[in-house]
Design a protein around this motif. Structure first.
Motif, PDB file in Angstrom:
ATOM      1  N   SER A 227      43.561 -22.062 -75.167  1.00  0.00           N
ATOM      2  CA  SER A 227      42.611 -21.178 -74.489  1.00  0.00           C
ATOM      3  C   SER A 227      41.271 -21.149 -75.224  1.00  0.00           C
ATOM      4  CB  SER A 227      43.178 -19.755 -74.375  1.00  0.00           C
ATOM      5  OG  SER A 227      43.161 -19.080 -75.619  1.00  0.00           O
ATOM      6  N   LEU A 228      41.320 -21.250 -76.546  1.00  0.00           N
ATOM      7  CA  LEU A 228      40.081 -21.279 -77.333  1.00  0.00           C
ATOM      8  C   LEU A 228      39.293 -22.548 -77.044  1.00  0.00           C
ATOM      9  CD1 LEU A 228      41.395 -20.047 -80.826  1.00  0.00           C
ATOM     10  CD2 LEU A 228      40.197 -18.701 -79.092  1.00  0.00           C
TER      11      LEU A 228
ATOM     12  N   LEU B  24      35.341 -23.263 -77.805  1.00  0.00           N
ATOM     13  CA  LEU B  24      35.338 -23.008 -79.240  1.00  0.00           C
ATOM     14  C   LEU B  24      35.872 -24.225 -79.997  1.00  0.00           C
ATOM     15  CD1 LEU B  24      36.585 -19.332 -79.116  1.00  0.00           C
ATOM     16  CD2 LEU B  24      34.263 -20.125 -79.523  1.00  0.00           C
TER      17      LEU B  24
ATOM     18  N   ALA C  84      37.604 -22.456 -73.800  1.00  0.00           N
ATOM     19  CA  ALA C  84      36.432 -21.575 -73.823  1.00  0.00           C
ATOM     20  C   ALA C  84      35.263 -22.200 -74.580  1.00  0.00           C
ATOM     21  CB  ALA C  84      36.806 -20.233 -74.453  1.00  0.00           C
TER      22      ALA C  84
ATOM     23  N   THR D 153      37.200 -22.996 -85.618  1.00  0.00           N
ATOM     24  CA  THR D 153      37.465 -21.597 -85.266  1.00  0.00           C
ATOM     25  C   THR D 153      38.957 -21.362 -85.070  1.00  0.00           C
ATOM     26  OG1 THR D 153      35.298 -21.349 -84.197  1.00  0.00           O
ATOM     27  CG2 THR D 153      37.020 -19.782 -83.569  1.00  0.00           C
TER      28      THR D 153
ATOM     29  N   SER E  15      37.569 -10.927 -85.658  1.00  0.00           N
ATOM     30  CA  SER E  15      38.480 -11.919 -85.086  1.00  0.00           C
ATOM     31  C   SER E  15      39.670 -11.258 -84.410  1.00  0.00           C
ATOM     32  CB  SER E  15      38.974 -12.867 -86.194  1.00  0.00           C
ATOM     33  OG  SER E  15      37.903 -13.594 -86.744  1.00  0.00           O
TER      34      SER E  15
ATOM     35  N   GLY F 271      38.478  -9.368 -81.380  1.00  0.00           N
ATOM     36  CA  GLY F 271      37.859 -10.257 -80.409  1.00  0.00           C
ATOM     37  C   GLY F 271      38.845 -11.201 -79.753  1.00  0.00           C
ATOM     38  N   HIS F 272      38.860 -12.460 -80.216  1.00  0.00           N
ATOM     39  CA  HIS F 272      39.678 -13.494 -79.577  1.00  0.00           C
ATOM     40  C   HIS F 272      41.168 -13.169 -79.576  1.00  0.00           C
ATOM     41  CE1 HIS F 272      36.140 -15.915 -79.300  1.00  0.00           C
ATOM     42  NE2 HIS F 272      35.985 -16.008 -80.611  1.00  0.00           N
TER      43      HIS F 272
ATOM     44  N   SER G 119      41.952 -10.125 -77.221  1.00  0.00           N
ATOM     45  CA  SER G 119      41.748 -10.479 -75.808  1.00  0.00           C
ATOM     46  C   SER G 119      42.920 -11.274 -75.250  1.00  0.00           C
ATOM     47  CB  SER G 119      40.458 -11.281 -75.645  1.00  0.00           C
ATOM     48  OG  SER G 119      39.338 -10.513 -76.008  1.00  0.00           O
ATOM     49  N   TYR G 120      43.478 -12.161 -76.067  1.00  0.00           N
ATOM     50  CA  TYR G 120      44.551 -13.028 -75.578  1.00  0.00           C
ATOM     51  C   TYR G 120      45.921 -12.354 -75.653  1.00  0.00           C
ATOM     52  CZ  TYR G 120      47.478 -17.126 -74.849  1.00  0.00           C
ATOM     53  OH  TYR G 120      48.412 -18.002 -74.353  1.00  0.00           O
TER      54      TYR G 120
END
Length: 392
Positions: free
Chosen positions: A134-135, A140, A138, A144, A104, A107-108, A111-112
């Motif tokens: 943003s999630l 999600l 995308a 999550t 996590s 990843g997410h 990236s942000y």
């Protein structure tokens, strides 16, 4: 602790430039990280190689150095702090939980927040709210987003506890709302059809155990012969087996640290299941007699094993289950949804939610009711009869 294999890399050309490609792993999968060396293809190979070597030495030193919270400052990048915080938690977390947190963060979250240069001390409530937006954009789920929110808030609370921050800015951020989960499950007819086509299949017994008892996959794989009492007709759920990635390698490991206190439970041994367990025990004894040299010497006494006594990997069970359904043209569900099938059949038959909670090993009544209350048709029929008697 097992020694980690070193981080490696290579020099690769791209668009006339030389890049240092670092082999990083996220959730056990290789994800190359391309870093511009600043040197061109022609005449820059030696300098680029030296650049790569410096990067690899630094990366390996950083990874192998014991995590020290005293290295953390309010002025450091948010993601760098999360990495340090996570390393300090390694001995406190289940390996699969650690892997999930790491994935996590890298990843997410990475990236942000890394793209925005977010520092620990400059974060504002709006930064997290924009992150959740943003999630959603995308595709999600709220579940999550809520998971990531809790992870980050836990890390920020620790920063306050260790006097890195004066207060936790996330106290001003509303937690994302968890998505309403609608479980997939088989009807009674579909379940019986599944049993019929699975007979003779390597995962026939795991299917029966998951469906009759609503066991999690880890609980099915963790069942050992010592868990079965044929005299008292009892099955005890007290051990689990997990599969996860560690340092880029697949690890299968057993543990008696159950998901919740309620997960540790004892249930009546259902006669039809007991019959299949006895057949399996006899089969294993015969295979051990026929293949004394090659049969597994594992002392755990797992129930769900192959012909040579080797425990099936949890991921094999899930993937083979999907192939089995596809081969026989059955409606696709996940192996975990056999647990939902068990609960749905009990609810539809009028078994009270409290009893279903105990059967499944849920830690609280709310979890069971949130997932399965819409299946309690018997209760709805009672309500219908009551309102009819009141209103005529």
């Amino acid at each position: 602790m097992r020694k980690q294999r070193p981080i490696t890399g290579s020099i690769q050309p791209k668009d006339g430039k030389l890049y240092a490609v670092i082999n990083e792993y996220v959730d056990g999968k290789r994800k190359p990280n391309w870093i511009d060396t600043g040197f061109k293809v022609y005449g820059g190979k030696r300098n680029a190689a030296e650049f790569l070597q410096r990067v690899l030495v630094k990366r390996n030193d950083e990874r192998n150095r014991p995590a020290r919270l005293k290295d953390a400052t309010a002025d450091m990048f948010f993601v760098d702090y999360l990495r340090i915080w996570l390393k300090t938690k390694k001995n406190d977390l289940e390996p699969i939980t650690y892997q999930s947190y790491e994935g996590s963060i890298e990843g997410h979250i990475n990236s942000y927040f890394s793209a925005r240069g977010s520092k620990l001390s400059t974060l504002e409530p709006g930064d997290f709210e924009d992150f959740y937006d943003s999630l959603y954009q995308a595709g999600l789920s709220g579940t999550t987003a809520q998971y990531l929110h809790r992870l980050m808030k836990q890390a920020m609370n620790y920063a306050v506890k260790r006097d890195i921050l004066l207060y936790n800015i996330m106290d001003k951020v509303d937690a994302p709302r968890r998505s309403k989960h609608v479980a997939s499950y088989y009807t009674r007819e579909e379940a019986l059809q599944l049993f019929e086509i699975a007979k003779g299949d390597p995962i026939y017994l795991p299917i029966l155990l998951a469906t009759y008892y609503g066991l999690r996959r880890s609980e099915v794989m963790g069942l050992r012969w010592r868990s079965i009492d044929f005299t008292e007709n009892r099955i005890s759920v007290e051990y689990k087996v997990l599969q996860f990635q560690e340092n880029g390698k697949t690890v299968v490991r057993g543990s008696d640290n159950m998901k919740t206190i309620s997960s540790r439970r004892s249930m009546p041994l259902i006669p039809s299941v007991a019959q299949e367990l006895k057949k399996e025990k006899a089969r294993q004894a015969e295979n051990r007699r026929l293949f004394p040299k090659s049969y597994s010497k594992d002392k755990n006494g797992y129930i769900c094993v192959d012909a040579l006594g080797k425990l099936y990997k949890p991921n094999f069970v899930s993937s083979h289950f999907s192939l089995l359904l596809e081969k026989h043209d059955l409606r696709h569900i996940r192996f975990h949804e056999l647990r939902h099938t068990c609960a749905s059949l009990l609810a539809a038959s009028g078994v009270p939610m409290k009893q279903i909670q105990l059967w499944l090993g849920h830690s609280n009544y709310t979890t069971t009711a949130d997932i399965y209350s819409h299946l309690d048709f018997k209760a709805q029929e009672q309500s219908a009869s009551m309102i009819e008697s009141i209103l005529g």
